[in-house]
Design an enzyme around this catalytic site. Structure first.
Site, PDB file in Angstrom:
ATOM      1  N   TYR A  28      -9.853  -0.686   2.757  1.00  0.00           N
ATOM      2  CA  TYR A  28      -9.417  -0.609   4.149  1.00  0.00           C
ATOM      3  C   TYR A  28      -9.084   0.814   4.577  1.00  0.00           C
ATOM      4  CZ  TYR A  28      -9.022  -5.195   6.282  1.00  0.00           C
ATOM      5  OH  TYR A  28      -9.302  -6.367   6.897  1.00  0.00           O
ATOM      6  N   ASP A  47       0.796  -1.226   0.000  1.00  0.00           N
ATOM      7  CA  ASP A  47       0.000   0.000   0.000  1.00  0.00           C
ATOM      8  C   ASP A  47       0.831   1.279   0.000  1.00  0.00           C
ATOM      9  OD1 ASP A  47      -2.480  -1.193  -0.265  1.00  0.00           O
ATOM     10  OD2 ASP A  47      -2.744  -1.454   1.885  1.00  0.00           O
TER      11      ASP A  47
HETATM   12 CU   LIG Z   1      -7.934  -7.491   7.331  1.00  0.00          CU
END
Ligand SMILES: [Cu+2]
Ligand SMILES: *[C@@H]1O[C@H](CO)[C@@H](O)[C@H](O)[C@H]1NC(C)=O
Ligand SMILES: *[C@@H]1O[C@H](CO)[C@@H](O)[C@H](O)[C@H]1NC(C)=O
Length: 650
Positions: free
Chosen positions: A402, A314
């Protein structure tokens, strides 16, 4: 919220922001993030430099090319010696990846290197947006949507990096995954399975397409997480405490602490030159030259055709700072928070801004900093308690589904605590199954709702922690607690040894009782202990993939929880400078294999925390925050408790 109430809140926020003197121009710091006008200049200088190629320059990273540590330190003792101001740029030009250095004083490109190795720079937002729109006008995709009886206008697509699985590939590729809204905003709970869309980013075209057949799209029902706001917050009067700290440009001062806080699109928050005031010695003492998130690796455990490649870096692919989202006053941060914007460069070279990219606030934890009640003295009871108040620098990076809440928390006792909160939406897989009893095959994760599998995965976050405890020359000490026979039959003793080379400092946590610390071997306390800081890891999670797995080769930096390398200005990104589609030939592992001497040297500590995430139904449709933490604690750094003489009411 009533408009009047909203205005009051905005006024309060404005009031406290105004209280904090932000005077960038007056006190430039060599590590300050590039300002919007500097970012603008960099864009213009680079575009002009390459104007003869007659091709568009696409910008993928622009940040401060930090001066050498020695230059920053000599500026510290002599502020007239401000080091040169330079920017580091990663750009795509004519199908090549360039590493460019721009001198902001001379207003020119001072170096330009074509990257000939593996891997590509971070993706920029504009190319992801452009790619995500391609399927809507691609005939085979339109047919696939129709075949599933779905409405095209309710479909949204997002960009996924493709990694590397041993193949030879010379193009910058991504895959698109598409989701269905129609009754929910929680797109990640409604994947349209069976379709794979390959995009060549440089040509900005779909170059591969498969429809492997219809899989039911999970229902919208029960997936929405919007609405139902609590209205109780914000109705109270002014905060009891002021902001409690000062921000002079990007230099943050609070209690004993002084540090520099900056924003980087790859790392997010960067803490530099953190030092503590030592009242006894009447001076600022250095603790950490630099701390930031170097990489965040998230591999999924579904090995089927449409899922096997899903593993994300990320920081190196999407940027923790580029993914930073504006923080919501009074919700993401408390009412005494001060907000700071993040500035970066868009794909076309123009400056852009994330408002409220991070917040800084004093946290009144309700906990006790130290206390004692003495009842053994006849005729009196002595109670001394000091409440805890900490300083927090917070950013939220929303990388697709997320949300990561990263807190750098500083305590008055000299402790640095890092908290990483994981929340947001799981990446679920559409499935024909509606009940656990029907499942007889491997589905790679538990069923969470009808037609929804929560695919198993990991999160590993690797921190670059360049500790300079009372100076650069430091050693890494392993203190093993050894059970020993003796008069009482057994006791444990602490045996310390300094790691001499990098190989002696690769540590997998969890199996042995070991205390890890960084000390200055040249500085001692009055009673003779080396001054130091210890790492208190709370997470000891390591990888479960095999060493020869392509994912693990690229993420080799997760193999150990702790590594120590000699300081090297170029070695910041644990997964390599060019992480997208990397082959793992430039990672913390390859650097560590040089096995250099690390004793009494300027060293960097790397720590990886993580979890193996087997999703559960409580994570659906949105995941309650799960927090992972570690601390760096002063160890014989002070002569005694540094907050001994704190006033009773503080
Ligand atoms: Cu997770
Ligand atoms: C460069 O950008 C302009 C404006 O966005 C666009 O019209 C043009 O097609 C681009 N040229 C190339 C060679 O990509
Ligand atoms: C610093 O790191 C770079 C990149 O890994 C490497 O090429 C270089 O040799 C290193 N320098 C030293 C002195 O080790």
């Amino acid at each position: 919220m009533l408009p009047s109430l909203k205005n009051i809140i905005l006024f309060i926020i404005f009031f406290f922001q105004a209280l904090t003197a932000i005077s960038h121009q007056n006190h430039p710091h060599p590590l300050d993030s590039l300002t919007p006008s500097e970012l603008n200049q960099v864009g213009l200088i680079v575009s002009a430099h390459f104007s003869n190629t007659n091709r568009n320059v696409s910008f993928h990273y622009v940040g401060l090319d930090e001066p050498h540590k020695s230059e920053v330190l000599s500026w510290r003792s002599d502020p007239a010696r401000l080091p040169r101001r330079r920017a580091f740029v990663m750009a795509r030009i004519d199908g090549g990846s360039h590493e460019i250095i721009v001198d902001l004083l001379r207003k020119s490109v001072v170096s330009d290197r074509l990257h000939r190795g593996r891997g590509y720079p971070l993706l920029n937002i504009e190319e992801q947006d452009a790619a995500n729109k391609l399927p809507a006008s691609y005939a085979p995709f339109i047919a696939s949507v129709a075949k599933r009886g779905l409405k095209l206008e309710e479909v949204v697509c997002t960009s996924y990096t493709v990694g590397w699985f041993g193949e030879e590939r010379s193009r910058r590729m991504i895959k698109l995954l598409c989701y269905y809204m129609d009754g929910t905003v929680n797109i990640y709970m409604r994947p349209i399975e069976g379709i794979s869309v390959d995009v060549d980013l440089d040509r900005m075209a779909i170059v591969g397409y498969h429809d492997r057949g219809v899989v039911p799209v999970p229902k919208a029902q029960g997936t929405d997480y919007t609405g139902g706001h609590s209205s109780s917050m914000g109705s109270h009067a002014l905060p009891k405490h002021g902001v409690g700290f000062t921000l002079d440009g990007q230099v943050l001062r609070w209690g004993l602490w002084e540090m520099h806080v900056s924003f980087d699109i790859r790392a997010g928050i960067v803490i530099s030159m953190a030092s503590l005031y030592d009242a006894e010695k009447d001076k600022q003492r250095r603790v950490m030259y630099r701390g930031f998130v170097s990489e965040l690796f998230v591999p999924y455990m579904d090995i089927t055709e449409d899922w096997y490649y899903r593993a994300f870096f990320d920081a190196g692919e999407f940027g923790m700072g580029l993914s930073a989202v504006p923080l919501v006053p009074l919700k993401d941060c408390p009412r005494n928070a001060v907000f700071v914007d993040g500035h970066f460069t868009s794909g076309d070279g123009t400056p852009a801004r994330t408002p409220n990219a991070f917040c800084i606030f004093e946290r009144y934890t309700g906990d006790v900093m130290w206390r004692h009640t003495e009842i053994a003295i006849p005729g009196k009871v002595i109670t001394e308690v000091r409440p805890e108040a900490n300083l927090v620098v917070r950013m939220v990076s929303t990388v697709g589904n997320y949300d990561y809440i990263v807190d750098w928390e500083f305590k008055q006792t000299g402790v640095i605590r890092v908290n990483v909160g994981l929340t947001g939406l799981l990446e679920v897989k559409g499935s024909k199954y509606t009940h656990q009893k029907q499942i007889k095959e491997e589905v790679y994760g538990p069923i969470l709702a009808e037609h929804s599998i929560g695919v198993n995965h990991d999160h590993f976050m690797t921190f670059h922690l360049d500790l300079d405890v009372d100076g650069e020359a430091n050693s890494f000490i392993k203190t093993n607690l050894k059970t020993t026979r003796g008069a009482r039959r057994s006791y444990w003793r602490a045996e310390s040894e300094a790691a001499k080379t990098e190989s002696e400092a690769r540590i997998r946590l969890g199996s042995e009782a070991t205390i890890l610390s960084v000390v200055n071997p040249n500085k001692r306390t009055k009673v003779g202990n080396n001054v130091g800081y210890k790492l208190m890891p709370e997470s000891v999670t390591g990888p479960l993939l095999s060493d020869d797995d392509y994912l693990q080769i690229r993420a080799a930096f997760t193999k150990y929880n702790v590594w120590v390398t000699p300081y090297n200005k170029s070695e910041k990104w644990a997964g390599g400078l060019f992480t997208d589609q990397s082959h793992g030939d430039d990672t913390l592992l390859t650097w560590s294999q040089r096995n250099e001497k690390i004793e009494n040297k300027d060293i960097v500590l790397w720590y990886t925390l993580g979890i193996h995430h087997v999703p559960c139904q409580e994570d659906f449709p949105i995941m309650p925050t799960l927090t992972l933490s570690f601390e760096l604690q002063p160890t014989n750094f002070f002569e005694h408790n540094p907050r001994l003489h704190t006033e009773k009411n503080m």
